[in-house]
Scaffold this active site. Structure first.
Site, PDB file in Angstrom:
ATOM      1  N   LYS A  53       6.061  -7.474  -4.317  1.00 20.80           N
ATOM      2  CA  LYS A  53       6.063  -6.259  -3.491  1.00 20.80           C
ATOM      3  C   LYS A  53       6.748  -5.105  -4.232  1.00 20.80           C
ATOM      4  CE  LYS A  53       5.452  -8.908   0.660  1.00 20.80           C
ATOM      5  NZ  LYS A  53       6.004  -9.716   1.736  1.00 20.80           N
ATOM      6  N   GLN A  97      11.380 -10.255   4.913  1.00 23.99           N
ATOM      7  CA  GLN A  97      10.523 -11.345   4.436  1.00 23.99           C
ATOM      8  C   GLN A  97      10.691 -12.584   5.330  1.00 23.99           C
ATOM      9  OE1 GLN A  97       8.300 -11.129   1.764  1.00 23.99           O
ATOM     10  NE2 GLN A  97       7.612 -13.132   2.494  1.00 23.99           N
ATOM     11  N   ASP A 120       4.875  -4.163   8.330  1.00 28.03           N
ATOM     12  CA  ASP A 120       4.175  -5.443   8.464  1.00 28.03           C
ATOM     13  C   ASP A 120       3.342  -5.475   9.752  1.00 28.03           C
ATOM     14  OD1 ASP A 120       4.307  -7.313   6.440  1.00 28.03           O
ATOM     15  OD2 ASP A 120       6.284  -8.078   7.010  1.00 28.03           O
TER      16      ASP A 120
END
Ligand code: NDP
Length: 286
Positions: A53, A97, A120
């Site tokens: 990322k 995460q 997200d």
């Protein structure tokens, strides 16, 4: 022989577009879109994802900041960090995460992220907006699948679409997105009866169950478009493989994604897209 849907090439193309938009963004605003990535603990797979990322941010010209917290980080500390990032003007997207260590309540942590920075798209506010078709962000993997279909010239309208898997991050939003594009959508899961017959109706099959090479040609209608979301290790040799038995399916499908090199590269690319959108929505001139 099926057309290969090359996720690597399509992802690279989209990243080039985002990089060009970012150049313009920086000139107009004097700063770059910023992403904060928070990881708790030392899960090796998560560490790889996080590294990728940051690398993707670099590639498109974003500012990225990483937080690596020890596995025994308590809820209060993590919530305080999220609160700080929510108020940080140089950060437009926040990603925590997953999975988190067991002692942390994932839902509570995700709820703490400002929905405007929820790149997200896991916050219930954003999930609800997707449900009603009025959203800023889409969850990255299903959005990546949609971009693959679109850029490969696959028409969804009126097609029989079968999604196998109903997780909150892949299967369910995938079904909603195909429905939004006027597909006739069936969602299957572990309790579905006659899975093979249902899959054989599909013009577009999205496989997202996490079972190595589960779908062989007996599940596929001739000429179907097959999208393989699965990312598994093949028990025989430990190599990366999808949910679809590529060798068996490829001769009868009209188009198919490989694993690796299909959906995988699209997921992080869509994260970049969401971060850019977040920066725009937070008052930037573009
Ligand atoms: P989950 O484990 O959360 O969900 C799996 C789903 O598959 C469940 O709905 C389950 O049904 C269903 N399922 C499991 N076995 C069967 C079966 N034999 N027949 C029919 N349905 C079945 O997984 P995710 O959605 O998170 O991920 C799915 C796959 O996609 C994994 O391989 C994962 O690694 C991969 N993935 C890839 C990404 C990428 O970037 N390419 C990103 C995210 C995931 P039930 O609900 O009844 O239990």
């Amino acid at each position: 022989m099926a057309k290969l849907i090359d996720g690597k090439a399509i992802a690279a193309e989209i990243r080039r577009e985002i990089a060009a938009d970012t150049e313009k963004f920086k000139k107009e605003n004097g700063y770059a879109p910023g992403l904060a990535v928070v990881i708790v603990g030392e899960d090796p797979a998560s560490q790889v994802y996080v590294r990728n990322k940051h690398r993707a941010c670099e590639e498109v010209g974003f500012y990225s900041r990483g937080y690596e917290l020890p596995a025994d980080t308590d809820e209060k500390t993590l919530l305080a960090l999220i609160d700080e990032l929510n108020g940080d003007d140089s950060i437009h997207g926040i990603l925590v995460q997953l999975p988190l260590p067991r002692h942390l309540d994932e839902e509570k942590i995700l709820l703490a992220i400002d929905p405007k920075k929820d790149v997200d798209a896991f916050h219930p506010y954003n999930v609800g907006r997707i449900m009603i078709g009025n959203y800023d962000f889409l969850p990255c993997t299903p959005a990546g699948v949609m971009a693959l279909l679109e850029r490969s010239g696959v028409t969804i309208e009126g097609k029989e679409c079968v999604v196998v898997g109903r997780s909150n991050i892949v299967g369910k939003p995938q079904a909603l997105l195909l429905l939004e594009k006027n597909g006739t959508v069936t969602v299957c899961h572990s309790r579905t009866k006659n899975l093979r017959e249902v899959c054989r109706r599909a013009d577009i099959l999205v496989a997202a169950i996490g079972k190595p090479e589960f779908f062989d040609s007996s599940y596929i209608k001739e000429g179907a478009v097959v999208i393989d979301v699965g990312m598994n290790r093949r028990p025989a040799d430990g190599k990366l493989c999808g949910d679809v038995d590529f060798a068996s399916v490829e001769p009868i499908a009209s188009a198919i994604t490989p694993v690796p090199g299909g959906v995988g590269p699209m997921t992080i690319t869509m994260l970049m897209k969401n971060t850019f959108t977040a920066a725009k929505k937070q008052g930037a001139k573009v």
